[in-house]
Design an enzyme around this catalytic site. Structure first.
Site, short mmCIF file in Angstrom:
data_model
loop_
_atom_site.label_atom_id
_atom_site.label_comp_id
_atom_site.label_asym_id
_atom_site.label_seq_id
_atom_site.Cartn_x
_atom_site.Cartn_y
_atom_site.Cartn_z
N LYS A 157 0.81 -1.22 0.00
CA LYS A 157 0.00 0.00 0.00
C LYS A 157 0.85 1.27 0.00
O LYS A 157 1.91 1.32 0.64
CB LYS A 157 -0.92 0.04 1.23
CG LYS A 157 -2.03 -0.99 1.24
CD LYS A 157 -2.94 -0.75 2.43
CE LYS A 157 -4.17 -1.62 2.39
NZ LYS A 157 -5.10 -1.31 3.51
N GLU A 199 0.98 -4.82 4.62
CA GLU A 199 -0.08 -5.10 5.57
C GLU A 199 -0.61 -6.50 5.30
O GLU A 199 -0.80 -6.89 4.14
CB GLU A 199 -1.21 -4.07 5.37
CG GLU A 199 -2.16 -3.92 6.52
CD GLU A 199 -3.10 -2.75 6.27
OE1 GLU A 199 -2.93 -1.69 6.89
OE2 GLU A 199 -4.02 -2.90 5.44
N LYS A 200 -0.85 -7.27 6.33
CA LYS A 200 -1.37 -8.62 6.17
C LYS A 200 -2.72 -8.58 5.46
O LYS A 200 -3.57 -7.76 5.78
CB LYS A 200 -1.54 -9.28 7.54
CG LYS A 200 -2.11 -10.70 7.52
CD LYS A 200 -1.15 -11.68 6.89
CE LYS A 200 -1.71 -13.10 6.94
NZ LYS A 200 -0.83 -14.05 6.22
N HIS A 207 -15.62 -4.95 5.05
CA HIS A 207 -15.17 -3.57 5.19
C HIS A 207 -16.31 -2.82 5.89
O HIS A 207 -17.34 -2.55 5.29
CB HIS A 207 -14.89 -2.98 3.81
CG HIS A 207 -14.29 -1.61 3.85
ND1 HIS A 207 -13.48 -1.14 2.84
CD2 HIS A 207 -14.36 -0.61 4.76
CE1 HIS A 207 -13.10 0.10 3.14
NE2 HIS A 207 -13.63 0.44 4.29
N ASN A 289 -11.09 8.52 7.50
CA ASN A 289 -11.38 9.52 6.46
C ASN A 289 -11.83 10.80 7.14
O ASN A 289 -12.84 10.82 7.85
CB ASN A 289 -12.47 9.00 5.52
CG ASN A 289 -11.95 7.89 4.64
OD1 ASN A 289 -10.98 8.06 3.92
ND2 ASN A 289 -12.58 6.73 4.70
N ARG A 291 -13.42 13.55 6.52
CA ARG A 291 -14.39 14.31 5.71
C ARG A 291 -15.74 13.62 5.77
O ARG A 291 -15.89 12.57 6.38
CB ARG A 291 -13.92 14.35 4.26
CG ARG A 291 -13.64 12.95 3.70
CD ARG A 291 -13.36 12.95 2.22
NE ARG A 291 -12.82 11.69 1.74
CZ ARG A 291 -13.51 10.59 1.50
NH1 ARG A 291 -14.82 10.58 1.72
NH2 ARG A 291 -12.93 9.49 1.05
N ARG A 336 -24.43 3.08 -5.86
CA ARG A 336 -23.80 4.11 -6.68
C ARG A 336 -24.02 3.76 -8.16
O ARG A 336 -23.61 2.69 -8.61
CB ARG A 336 -22.30 4.22 -6.39
CG ARG A 336 -21.98 4.49 -4.93
CD ARG A 336 -20.52 4.80 -4.75
NE ARG A 336 -20.12 4.80 -3.34
CZ ARG A 336 -18.94 5.18 -2.90
NH1 ARG A 336 -18.01 5.58 -3.76
NH2 ARG A 336 -18.65 5.14 -1.61
#
Length: 449
Positions: A157, A199-200, A207, A289, A291, A336
């Protein structure tokens, strides 16, 4: 506040304008040359042409945006999401110009915007983080050595990444060796920072994110969680609240951890703490995040609060309600809708010749029939939010909505939703982040057989 400038475009600009109109606050919209005929421009009290079509020449022109706010006597700037919303330098410049930035401070944005620093901060605060490197890995040799300690599969990442960019799964040493330089270069190109970490990879994970809010008086509350596990190319496409298949005690621990995370950085205004939840319901901090999120309407639907109004109130010194007064009722799902090929996810810009929405939904859209989805920006046409007394009712209403919705002129992901939302994988509620791509492979194989 009497007037604010909205440093954004499309549906989120319209969303902010709607709340401001209800509160008697005037708005200043900014727009590129391509966006001049979009609805939000005419719906704002005033509008300013900010630049040519490319975002770097228009919506990312921080100094021009601040100057426009001052010229039009706006007292504050709302950044929406994306674009400059998580740019600490922009937030700092807004404050230095004597304007109110409707969001957290520049210091908080920068601390949480660096994924490595945010991981370190959360670990110190006692919030579980995904196993991985504490610092960035500079060379492939170092990466391979650390990967051997973490174990495969793992995620490579970009520390400054976001929106699914600069993030690659590596299943073995060969994959890591092949991807390492590419991810560093991509991170440098997109974010101006080539720091990467490992990261694992948590297999079959969900999520799940928690909406949090903080005020200037030290109060921090949560507004429960959203499941954002239906994704394509690591980007969310369907979100729902409450999260199905989540035990109540785990939900409470998630929300408590999110509040702890926010308190660790003295958070103010709207924010979201994102977690990865494994099959044993163990959870790990993913990122914060700083925002308002794209999917905030589902939280509004189940809590009954206007989160943009909360943002405006907190930005001017208001006090948040108590945690005990915040309840979640019913079930809400956001879809979306993109101008994209539903099989490849490639953008499909063009004229919206026909737009006919089905019944029973809250529609948040930046476009109307007759507008053009241009190739310059994200191809999302709208967000469709459908709410029921429970998940079963929300799903029934969703099916009726998509059966009666039609968009002509561009390819969209409507056909995908019509099939997917009736699938056993989605209806069960027991899905992980791999659900959509795996379901698409299954359908392709069935159609080919």
């Amino acid at each position: 506040m009497k007037k604010i400038l909205i440093a954004n475009r499309g549906e989120i600009a319209r969303r902010i304008i709607r709340t401001c109109e209800r509160l008697g606050i005037e708005t200043v919209a900014i727009h590129s040359e391509a966006d001049g005929d979009l609805p939000y421009v005419s719906e704002a009290t005033e509008a300013v042409l900010i630049g040519p079509n490319p975002v770097v020449q228009s919506y990312l022109q921080a100094d021009k945006i601040i100057e426009a706010a001052k010229t039009h006597n706006a007292e504050a700037i709302h950044p929406g999401y994306g674009l400059l919303s998580e740019n600490g330098d922009f937030a700092r410049k807004v404050a230095e110009a004597g304007l109110i930035f409707i969001g957290p401070s520049a210091a908080i944005i920068e601390k949480m915007g660096d994924k490595l620093e945010s991981r370190q901060t959360m670990a110190k605060a006692g919030v579980p983080v995904v196993p991985g490197t504490v610092d960035g890995v500079a060379t492939i040799e170092e990466a391979l050595e650390e990967a051997g300690k973490i174990g495969y599969p793992l995620m490579l990442k970009a520390s400054a990444g976001g929106g699914g960019i600069g993030m690659v799964r590596c299943d073995n040493e060969q994959a890591l060796s092949q991807q390492f330089a590419s991810v560093k270069n991509r991170a440098k190109a997109y974010f101006g920072d080539d720091v990467v970490y490992l990261e694992k990879f948590i297999a079959d994970s969900r999520h799940i994110e928690v909406q949090i809010f903080g005020d200037a008086h030290g109060n921090i509350v949560h507004l429960f969680e959203r499941n954002c596990s239906v994704q394509r190319r690591n980007q969310k496409v369907i979100e729902e609240s409450p999260s199905p298949d989540l035990p109540e005690d785990v939900r409470q621990r998630l929300c408590d951890a999110a509040v702890k995370a926010a308190k660790a950085v003295d958070y103010t205004n709207a924010g979201t703490v994102e977690f990865i939840v494994d099959q044993n319901n163990e959870f790990y901090f993913l990122e914060m995040n700083t925002r308002l999120q794209v999917e905030h309407p589902v939280t509004e639907e189940v809590t009954g609060f206007d989160l943009v109004e909360w943002q405006l109130d907190v930005a001017t010194g208001g006090t948040l309600p108590s945690q005990d007064s915040i309840r979640s009722t019913g079930h809400s799902i956001e879809y979306r809708i993109y101008a994209e090929d539903p099989k490849t996810f490639f953008p499909s810009p063009g004229l919206l010749q026909t737009v006919e929405w089905g019944p029973g939904a809250r529609i948040e859209t930046g476009y109307e029939q007759g507008n053009t989805v241009t190739p310059f920006y994200d191809p999302m046409i709208s967000k469709v939010i459908i709410t029921g007394a429970d998940r079963a009712e929300a799903l029934r209403k969703s099916q009726a909505f998509f059966d009666q919705t039609e968009i002509i002129g561009v390819k969209t992901n409507l056909p995908l939703y019509k099939e997917f939302i009736g699938s056993e994988e989605f209806v069960s509620g027991e899905y992980a982040t791999s659900v959509l791509p795996e379901w698409m492979v299954k359908i392709k194989e069935e159609q080919g057989s």
